[in-house]
Write a protein that holds these residues in place. Sequence first.
Motif, mmCIF file in Angstrom:
data_model
loop_
_atom_site.group_PDB
_atom_site.id
_atom_site.type_symbol
_atom_site.label_atom_id
_atom_site.label_comp_id
_atom_site.label_asym_id
_atom_site.label_seq_id
_atom_site.Cartn_x
_atom_site.Cartn_y
_atom_site.Cartn_z
ATOM 1 N N THR A 155 0.832 -1.206 0.000
ATOM 2 C CA THR A 155 0.000 0.000 0.000
ATOM 3 C C THR A 155 0.869 1.259 0.000
ATOM 4 O OG1 THR A 155 -0.185 -0.188 2.411
ATOM 5 C CG2 THR A 155 -2.005 -1.067 1.098
ATOM 6 N N VAL A 159 0.887 4.271 -3.067
ATOM 7 C CA VAL A 159 0.723 5.708 -2.814
ATOM 8 C C VAL A 159 1.949 6.485 -3.300
ATOM 9 C CG1 VAL A 159 0.464 7.474 -1.030
ATOM 10 C CG2 VAL A 159 -0.855 5.356 -0.884
ATOM 11 N N GLN A 215 -4.567 6.629 -0.633
ATOM 12 C CA GLN A 215 -4.756 5.577 0.358
ATOM 13 C C GLN A 215 -6.003 4.738 0.096
ATOM 14 O OE1 GLN A 215 -4.589 6.990 4.404
ATOM 15 N NE2 GLN A 215 -2.666 8.098 4.093
ATOM 16 N N SER A 274 -5.809 0.806 -0.432
ATOM 17 C CA SER A 274 -6.492 -0.133 0.469
ATOM 18 C C SER A 274 -7.404 -1.072 -0.297
ATOM 19 C CB SER A 274 -7.290 0.643 1.517
ATOM 20 O OG SER A 274 -6.439 1.340 2.391
ATOM 21 N N PHE A 330 -1.382 2.617 7.431
ATOM 22 C CA PHE A 330 -1.526 4.063 7.307
ATOM 23 C C PHE A 330 -1.646 4.726 8.678
ATOM 24 C CE2 PHE A 330 -3.318 2.849 3.012
ATOM 25 C CZ PHE A 330 -2.191 3.261 2.314
ATOM 26 N N SER A 357 -9.991 5.645 5.020
ATOM 27 C CA SER A 357 -9.078 6.590 4.366
ATOM 28 C C SER A 357 -9.839 7.687 3.631
ATOM 29 C CB SER A 357 -8.163 5.845 3.386
ATOM 30 O OG SER A 357 -7.245 5.039 4.074
ATOM 31 N N GLY A 411 -7.271 10.572 3.068
ATOM 32 C CA GLY A 411 -6.379 9.771 3.902
ATOM 33 C C GLY A 411 -6.955 9.560 5.281
#
Length: 507
Positions: free
Chosen positions: A52, A56, A67, A71, A318, A464, A468
């Motif tokens: 992930t 990004v 994000q 995800s 994250f 997210s 985010g």
Amino acid sequence: MTTLSSTADDVEINKSILEYDELWGHPKPLWMLFMAEFWERFAFYGIRWALTLYIVAQFFNGDASGQNFASNTYGAYLALVYGSAIFGGYVADKIIGAQHSILVGALIMSAGFFLIMLPSQSFFMIGLATIIVGNGLFKPNISNLVGKIYQKNDSRRDRGFSIFYMGINAGAMVSPIATQWLASTLTDTPMMDNYKAVFAAAGIGMLISYVWFYIGRRQLKGIGSIEKTPTRTKNLLYVIAGSMLSIIPVYLLMAYAGAQVLGWLLFALFIGLAIILLKGAQKEGRMALDKIIACLIMCIFNVIFVMFFEQAGSSFTFLAQNIVNRNITEVVEFKLAWFQSVNAVSILVLAPVVTMIWLAMAKCKIEPSIPRKFALGLLGTGLGFLVLVYALENLLDANNMIPLWPLAACYVLHTVGELCLAPIGLSMVSKLVPASMAGFAFGGWFLSTAIGSNFSGILAGSMSGKTGITVDSALTGFTFSFWLLMASGIFLFIIAPFINKLMHGVK
């Protein structure tokens, strides 16, 4: 494709009663399978923490708006990795046998890990699709072989699966540490380029797994193999060609279908699988049918567990990157990848403890049944989210960050939940399902994991959003997770006696 004849099936059944030399109280092939799985898990978990973050960094220039996409992609990738197991189980059961399925799958997976190094989103997705196809051939069949090296009523079977599960987590412990070092030490280039060293290490790990199993499979004394004939050679070529072609639809699902469409497809596959298993069990009698129904019920609870457990590679990553203060001292930082090792280290430490607890309780005739072990797994996972909820509500510092320990504690509690559920689930399938459908049933277990993984990506993506993950969105998502897990665990604990009746004495 030409499938195996009934004669070949009979040979496989006769092989299943072989006795093996023992090593440390278990059949010797267990330790060979342990190490083959170790290297496969080294590869799988070596990229788990980085996927992930790489998406990004590489495709969104580091912007937090990526994000959500990351995800959902991660959830879809995991879902298809586990969903492909249903086809791998069928291929092994009916066409080329478990041994050749594992070998072909290992080579295909290795190629996929090298493909995702290419700095193109299309090639990245094709690489993930290649890993998915290879994993489908590898994953369910090596688990199936573990079950086959034990006699049907061997009391060591559960402990054998727990040891095998430790092999999984030994690889999962080492790989994040090694790959984090590669990503941060190998070069001074931008981080997105360093991630490619992580992917290369995973590809090499799969090649080691291939060589290890290729050399060590003689220990199996023919279990999972098919007699070499022109038909087997032709079928093997068909499977290799079919695997290459199947990368295309998997890529299209990854790149264009979206999580919602994928969810419906996986649900339809699960319904189809359930119907096939139920019809097959009907031919075996009422007891076999009851056991299949019990197995399917437990698969549903596995979906719930995986949906929240697999936040480790998405929302937790994250969260660790943006909301957790990872400074141990002024000069020492707890690296992002190391969180993945917390789970693995906890399993290596706690798995023998949990196993001894089950043994002690069994001697006192108070060991929980399989459904109640599952319930404890759900409750333990829920408590992990409770720790995070507490931290987000009470422990924020001036920079809107929470301490390191709540996320680490969450991983440990999730590990306790995992130990009560995941290895028990693998053993449960091997005991409840008729041998003739074992590979297919293991595919079904992994399909339930696939559905949960897809839900995990959707949940992480919702946290997210477009900007985010934030404190508020994480708090909302983790509160929901806690309550659903607790409700599911309590409900399963209550209905456990009904499921036990369906199991007809299987423990």
